[in-house]
Design an enzyme around this catalytic site. Structure first.
Site, PDB file in Angstrom:
ATOM      1  N   VAL A  73     -17.848   4.238  -6.169  1.00 42.63           N
ATOM      2  CA  VAL A  73     -18.676   4.013  -4.976  1.00 42.63           C
ATOM      3  C   VAL A  73     -20.137   3.913  -5.413  1.00 42.63           C
ATOM      4  O   VAL A  73     -20.608   4.757  -6.180  1.00 42.63           O
ATOM      5  CB  VAL A  73     -18.465   5.176  -3.989  1.00 42.63           C
ATOM      6  CG1 VAL A  73     -19.396   5.056  -2.790  1.00 42.63           C
ATOM      7  CG2 VAL A  73     -17.010   5.212  -3.530  1.00 42.63           C
ATOM      8  N   SER A 127     -13.261  -3.460   0.320  1.00 45.08           N
ATOM      9  CA  SER A 127     -13.972  -2.516  -0.566  1.00 45.08           C
ATOM     10  C   SER A 127     -15.497  -2.612  -0.413  1.00 45.08           C
ATOM     11  O   SER A 127     -16.215  -2.818  -1.392  1.00 45.08           O
ATOM     12  CB  SER A 127     -13.569  -2.742  -2.025  1.00 45.08           C
ATOM     13  OG  SER A 127     -12.225  -2.384  -2.234  1.00 45.08           O
ATOM     14  N   PRO A 128     -15.994  -2.430   0.802  1.00 43.72           N
ATOM     15  CA  PRO A 128     -17.439  -2.610   1.020  1.00 43.72           C
ATOM     16  C   PRO A 128     -18.327  -1.547   0.380  1.00 43.72           C
ATOM     17  O   PRO A 128     -19.541  -1.719   0.351  1.00 43.72           O
ATOM     18  CB  PRO A 128     -17.567  -2.565   2.554  1.00 43.72           C
ATOM     19  CG  PRO A 128     -16.369  -1.802   3.016  1.00 43.72           C
ATOM     20  CD  PRO A 128     -15.271  -2.140   2.056  1.00 43.72           C
ATOM     21  N   GLY A 173     -17.895  -3.180  -8.904  1.00 36.11           N
ATOM     22  CA  GLY A 173     -16.874  -3.646  -9.839  1.00 36.11           C
ATOM     23  C   GLY A 173     -15.549  -3.822  -9.118  1.00 36.11           C
ATOM     24  O   GLY A 173     -15.501  -4.050  -7.904  1.00 36.11           O
ATOM     25  N   TYR A 189       0.840  -1.202   0.000  1.00 38.55           N
ATOM     26  CA  TYR A 189       0.000   0.000   0.000  1.00 38.55           C
ATOM     27  C   TYR A 189       0.878   1.257   0.000  1.00 38.55           C
ATOM     28  O   TYR A 189       1.698   1.470   0.903  1.00 38.55           O
ATOM     29  CB  TYR A 189      -0.956   0.018   1.201  1.00 38.55           C
ATOM     30  CG  TYR A 189      -2.043  -1.047   1.121  1.00 38.55           C
ATOM     31  CD1 TYR A 189      -2.357  -1.691  -0.076  1.00 38.55           C
ATOM     32  CD2 TYR A 189      -2.776  -1.401   2.254  1.00 38.55           C
ATOM     33  CE1 TYR A 189      -3.336  -2.662  -0.142  1.00 38.55           C
ATOM     34  CE2 TYR A 189      -3.771  -2.384   2.190  1.00 38.55           C
ATOM     35  CZ  TYR A 189      -4.041  -3.008   0.992  1.00 38.55           C
ATOM     36  OH  TYR A 189      -5.019  -3.966   0.928  1.00 38.55           O
TER      37      TYR A 189
HETATM   38  N1  LIG Z   1      -7.171  -8.060   0.218  1.00 36.92           N
HETATM   39  C1  LIG Z   1      -7.294  -7.356  -0.879  1.00 36.92           C
HETATM   40  O1  LIG Z   1      -7.011  -7.835  -1.987  1.00 36.92           O
HETATM   41  C2  LIG Z   1      -7.792  -5.946  -0.782  1.00 36.92           C
HETATM   42  C3  LIG Z   1      -8.121  -5.229  -1.941  1.00 36.92           C
HETATM   43  C4  LIG Z   1      -8.574  -3.919  -1.782  1.00 36.92           C
HETATM   44  C5  LIG Z   1      -8.709  -3.351  -0.526  1.00 36.92           C
HETATM   45  N2  LIG Z   1      -8.356  -4.069   0.582  1.00 36.92           N
HETATM   46  C6  LIG Z   1      -8.505  -3.511   1.947  1.00 36.92           C
HETATM   47  O2  LIG Z   1      -9.820  -3.025   2.075  1.00 36.92           O
HETATM   48  C7  LIG Z   1      -9.790  -1.671   2.506  1.00 36.92           C
HETATM   49  C8  LIG Z   1     -10.971  -0.944   1.948  1.00 36.92           C
HETATM   50  O3  LIG Z   1     -10.871  -0.872   0.531  1.00 36.92           O
HETATM   51  P1  LIG Z   1     -11.407   0.393  -0.269  1.00 36.92           P
HETATM   52  O4  LIG Z   1     -10.792   1.613   0.252  1.00 36.92           O
HETATM   53  O5  LIG Z   1     -11.310   0.089  -1.725  1.00 36.92           O
HETATM   54  O6  LIG Z   1     -12.939   0.304   0.139  1.00 36.92           O
HETATM   55  P2  LIG Z   1     -14.161   1.241   0.423  1.00 36.92           P
HETATM   56  O7  LIG Z   1     -14.254   1.457   1.873  1.00 36.92           O
HETATM   57  O8  LIG Z   1     -15.258   0.530  -0.256  1.00 36.92           O
HETATM   58  O9  LIG Z   1     -13.900   2.596  -0.351  1.00 36.92           O
HETATM   59  C9  LIG Z   1     -13.353   3.715   0.249  1.00 36.92           C
HETATM   60  C10 LIG Z   1     -13.271   4.786  -0.794  1.00 36.92           C
HETATM   61  O10 LIG Z   1     -14.608   5.174  -1.141  1.00 36.92           O
HETATM   62  C11 LIG Z   1     -14.721   6.595  -0.986  1.00 36.92           C
HETATM   63  N3  LIG Z   1     -16.077   6.977  -0.609  1.00 36.92           N
HETATM   64  C12 LIG Z   1     -16.858   7.873  -1.304  1.00 36.92           C
HETATM   65  N4  LIG Z   1     -18.030   8.004  -0.719  1.00 36.92           N
HETATM   66  C13 LIG Z   1     -18.027   7.230   0.378  1.00 36.92           C
HETATM   67  C14 LIG Z   1     -18.980   6.989   1.374  1.00 36.92           C
HETATM   68  N5  LIG Z   1     -20.171   7.566   1.400  1.00 36.92           N
HETATM   69  N6  LIG Z   1     -18.654   6.146   2.362  1.00 36.92           N
HETATM   70  C15 LIG Z   1     -17.443   5.537   2.376  1.00 36.92           C
HETATM   71  N7  LIG Z   1     -16.486   5.733   1.437  1.00 36.92           N
HETATM   72  C16 LIG Z   1     -16.783   6.575   0.435  1.00 36.92           C
HETATM   73  C17 LIG Z   1     -13.720   6.934   0.077  1.00 36.92           C
HETATM   74  O11 LIG Z   1     -13.411   8.297  -0.047  1.00 36.92           O
HETATM   75  P3  LIG Z   1     -13.066   9.149   1.272  1.00 36.92           P
HETATM   76  O12 LIG Z   1     -11.725   8.666   1.692  1.00 36.92           O
HETATM   77  O13 LIG Z   1     -13.075  10.538   0.778  1.00 36.92           O
HETATM   78  O14 LIG Z   1     -14.125   8.860   2.289  1.00 36.92           O
HETATM   79  C18 LIG Z   1     -12.564   6.025  -0.307  1.00 36.92           C
HETATM   80  O15 LIG Z   1     -11.835   6.580  -1.395  1.00 36.92           O
HETATM   81  C19 LIG Z   1      -8.430  -1.148   2.009  1.00 36.92           C
HETATM   82  O16 LIG Z   1      -7.993  -0.038   2.748  1.00 36.92           O
HETATM   83  C20 LIG Z   1      -7.556  -2.348   2.231  1.00 36.92           C
HETATM   84  O17 LIG Z   1      -7.161  -2.383   3.586  1.00 36.92           O
HETATM   85  C21 LIG Z   1      -7.912  -5.356   0.469  1.00 36.92           C
END
Ligand SMILES: NC(=O)c1ccc[n+]([C@@H]2O[C@H](COP(=O)([O-])OP(=O)(O)OC[C@H]3O[C@@H](n4cnc5c(N)ncnc54)[C@H](OP(=O)(O)O)[C@@H]3O)[C@@H](O)[C@H]2O)c1
Length: 305
Positions: A225, A215-216, A220, A52
């Protein structure tokens, strides 16, 4: 914030975790605010990976911890290894050196959990077993798990590895429900019945492996989001109605939907916005009925047989 016993290992952590994939570019003040908000709402589990921000995320996080009033013992640090440029690498040598790198960037002596990030088809389970045993014995890693693995791959590891596999991090959200769809549409001649993951949901429940949905809020593969998104009008209408009824935000409903599943999952949220995180934490106390859970599933475009 409710606690969860990850993989029935005795590691009791917050049922919502903060993912640190997107924190590398944040200022000190912003990261401090995010961390302090997490701690304030009872989130004590943080997900990292050596890749990361090219390692920067772990460094930035360590800085925030050193400036916070919290101490290492009060939080749980999980990191992942095995992704390298142009390849996946679960060799003993790479796992050991990756952990040393994470420990040094996180400024800590131990990881609470180490996950193998993405399946390496050239994996030799004996090599992984050797690395895990060395890491356990040296005290550098307390618990072990996997990410994006199917049941066959976990079985192969379990045949050789002495330590329990306590977590499997998988993509799962209201708009990415393949592992749920195939179980609802068993033995039907439709796309939704195709089991792409080898029954991973049931496998993890059977073996008490905690699923950590990543990525909750994304649809895709990191396409965007789905909340407040015109592409999902019915889903957003249903989420918004429930959010209003329960007095929480739409994002909290999306997380409550995951937490309602009896598999007892630990969603990893990736917001970098402290205000959003504070609101999301309310998901831990949302009571969601079976009817509401299915209404959200259907509003995402799914059908029941
Ligand atoms: N194991 C794997 O292969 C894998 C792959 C991907 C991710 N991960 C883990 O999963 C974690 C989460 O992944 P992710 O960041 O892609 O997931 P996410 O929580 O689904 O997405 C967060 C992103 O969405 C944006 N966003 C826009 N509107 C939002 C709202 N209303 N509520 C929440 N977020 C909003 C956030 O922006 P803001 O920051 O401006 O709120 C942020 O850029 C990562 O940090 C990592 O630790 C693991």
């Amino acid at each position: 914030m409710k606690a969860i016993d990850i993989g029935h290992s005795g590691l009791l952590a917050s049922e919502i975790s903060v993912g640190c994939m997107r924190i590398a570019g944040m200022s000190k003040q912003e990261v401090d605010k995010l961390l302090n908000t997490a701690l304030d709402v009872g989130i004590d589990f943080f997900d990292h990976a050596d890749v990361y921000g090219g390692g920067k995320s772990e460094e930035v996080f360590a800085g925030a911890i050193s400036r916070s009033s919290s101490t290492r013992e009060k939080i749980f640090l999980q990191s992942k290894c095995g992704i390298r440029s142009g390849m996946f690498d679960f060799s003993r040598h790479h796992i050991l050196s990756a952990v040393d790198g994470s420990l040094s960037r996180l400024q800590t002596d131990y990881l609470d959990v180490l996950l193998l990030h993405r399946p390496d088809t050239l994996m030799e389970p004996e090599e992984v077993a050797g690395a895990f045993s060395q890491l356990k014995q040296s005290g550098k890693v307390r618990h072990f798990g996997v990410s994006n693995m199917n049941p066959g791959q976990i079985e192969l590891l379990r045949r050789f590895v002495d330590q329990k596999i306590i977590a499997n991090q998988l993509q799962l959200s209201l708009t990415n429900t393949a592992m749920i769809d195939s179980g609802i549409n068993v033995n039907m001649q439709i796309d939704r019945s195709i089991d792409r993951d080898g029954g991973i949901l049931e496998y993890c429940r059977l073996h008490r492996i905690t699923i950590q949905p990543w990525s909750p809020f994304q649809y895709g593969f990191f396409e965007g989001v789905y909340l407040d998104n015109d592409k999902y009008p019915v889903l957003n209408r249903t989420i918004d109605e429930l959010a209003e009824e329960k007095g929480v935000t739409n994002a909290a409903i999306a997380i409550a939907w995951l937490l309602r599943h009896p598999a007892k999952m630990q969603p990893i949220v990736g917001t970098t916005n402290a205000g959003r995180l504070r609101d999301i934490a309310h998901a831990s106390h949302v009571e969601m009925t079976r009817k509401e859970w299915y209404a959200l599933y259907l509003a995402a475009g799914n059908k029941l047989p």
